[in-house]
Design a protein around this motif. Structure first.
Motif, mmCIF file in Angstrom:
data_model
loop_
_atom_site.group_PDB
_atom_site.id
_atom_site.type_symbol
_atom_site.label_atom_id
_atom_site.label_comp_id
_atom_site.label_asym_id
_atom_site.label_seq_id
_atom_site.Cartn_x
_atom_site.Cartn_y
_atom_site.Cartn_z
ATOM 1 N N PHE A 162 0.841 -1.190 0.000
ATOM 2 C CA PHE A 162 0.000 0.000 0.000
ATOM 3 C C PHE A 162 0.879 1.245 0.000
ATOM 4 O O PHE A 162 1.962 1.253 0.605
ATOM 5 C CB PHE A 162 -0.889 0.051 1.251
ATOM 6 C CG PHE A 162 -1.785 -1.141 1.432
ATOM 7 C CD1 PHE A 162 -3.017 -1.204 0.797
ATOM 8 C CD2 PHE A 162 -1.405 -2.195 2.250
ATOM 9 C CE1 PHE A 162 -3.856 -2.298 0.975
ATOM 10 C CE2 PHE A 162 -2.230 -3.289 2.441
ATOM 11 C CZ PHE A 162 -3.458 -3.345 1.794
ATOM 12 N N ASN A 163 0.409 2.298 -0.663
ATOM 13 C CA ASN A 163 1.012 3.615 -0.484
ATOM 14 C C ASN A 163 0.558 4.164 0.863
ATOM 15 O O ASN A 163 -0.638 4.114 1.189
ATOM 16 C CB ASN A 163 0.594 4.565 -1.605
ATOM 17 C CG ASN A 163 1.191 4.180 -2.937
ATOM 18 O OD1 ASN A 163 2.322 3.707 -3.001
ATOM 19 N ND2 ASN A 163 0.434 4.365 -4.009
ATOM 20 N N ASN A 178 0.131 7.074 1.949
ATOM 21 C CA ASN A 178 -0.829 8.175 1.874
ATOM 22 C C ASN A 178 -2.239 7.713 1.514
ATOM 23 O O ASN A 178 -3.185 8.505 1.575
ATOM 24 C CB ASN A 178 -0.364 9.222 0.865
ATOM 25 C CG ASN A 178 0.852 9.984 1.345
ATOM 26 O OD1 ASN A 178 1.097 10.084 2.546
ATOM 27 N ND2 ASN A 178 1.628 10.525 0.416
ATOM 28 N N ASP A 179 -2.391 6.450 1.133
ATOM 29 C CA ASP A 179 -3.718 5.923 0.810
ATOM 30 C C ASP A 179 -4.430 5.354 2.026
ATOM 31 O O ASP A 179 -5.519 4.779 1.898
ATOM 32 C CB ASP A 179 -3.606 4.829 -0.265
ATOM 33 C CG ASP A 179 -3.169 5.390 -1.611
ATOM 34 O OD1 ASP A 179 -3.342 6.598 -1.828
ATOM 35 O OD2 ASP A 179 -2.645 4.606 -2.433
#
Length: 257
Positions: free
Chosen positions: A203-204, A206-207
């Protein structure tokens, strides 16, 4: 030994006639005084990535080719790594046979904390010098993680939805980056009880969902709890910062809340 020495020689012939003679010798011990300096390479320093340290010896009145040099080093505090010189590893306190002049060394750090190395160089004329070098490390990010199964959207004829979350920030702990970096990526490995294997999800950072201190990633949602493939299962989480460094792994088990 150093100083004035008188030596007397006696010669005796076969006819038992003896003669003596003396000579004075003023012996001065040769001492090679020198300056000692250190320099380290300018690149960013990371744990388990070696970097260069240059040791420079300079005899102030000229270097005698018969004079040899050796070096030892210690750390201020805990051991932080080791030196590689001419393909050999030298650890704290071991004697390094140092070439005279400018000598490149490789240092292999085994910590991401800042540290100081204290060097001592001595030559074969018993003259010594010391110097210290402080090293600023780029600290690895820290991961904080917890996994939960939550019942959501409960009520009505359809009952609840059931979701599996991994949190990377919550009320008692939070993942963190250092040295001006930011968190960039999250890797979750979690056991799939139906397929009997480990699944890996990236996952990023910031997501992430959540508000306030809570930062989470939803791994699955089902209308029936029995369909959750990650229910009560083990997981491993680590985070990566914008310097490309991964944290250590935090392990746990999905908790029902």
């Amino acid at each position: 030994t150093e100083g004035n020495h008188n030596i007397t020689f006696t010669v005796r012939s076969t006819s038992d006639v003896g003669k003596t003679a003396s000579i004075n010798i003023q012996y001065e011990k040769y001492e090679e005084f020198f300056d000692f300096n250190l320099g380290q390479s300018s690149e960013d320093k990371y744990e388990e990535q070696q970097f260069s340290i240059t040791a420079v010896t300079n005899a102030t009145a000229g270097h005698g080719t018969h004079v040899t040099y050796e070096m030892t080093y210690t750390f201020t505090g805990a051991s932080a790594g080791y030196i590689i010189y001419k393909g050999r590893i030298y650890r704290e306190g071991e004697i390094i046979p140092l070439d005279y002049g400018s000598t490149p060394l490789q240092f292999y750090p085994q910590t991401d904390e800042n540290f100081t190395i204290n060097f001592r160089v001595e030559n074969s004329t018993d003259i010594s010098q010391t110097a210290s070098e402080s090293v600023v490390m780029f600290k690895k990010p820290k991961v904080a993680a917890k996994g939960e199964k939550q019942n959501v959207s409960c009520g009505g004829l359809n009952g609840c939805d059931y979701e599996i979350f991994i949190y990377t920030c919550f009320d008692t702990n939070c993942s963190e980056a250092y040295n001006g970096a930011a968190l960039q990526q999250v890797e979750v490995r979690i056991y799939n009880r139906f397929d009997r294997r480990w699944d890996t999800k990236l996952f990023n950072y910031n997501d992430a969902g959540g508000t306030g201190v809570d930062r989470y990633f939803r791994l699955e949602i089902e209308s029936s709890e029995s369909r959750l493939k990650y229910l009560d299962q083990r997981y491993e989480v680590r985070v990566m910062d914008t310097n490309g460094q991964w944290s250590e792994i935090e392990e746990g088990t999905i908790q029902r809340v």
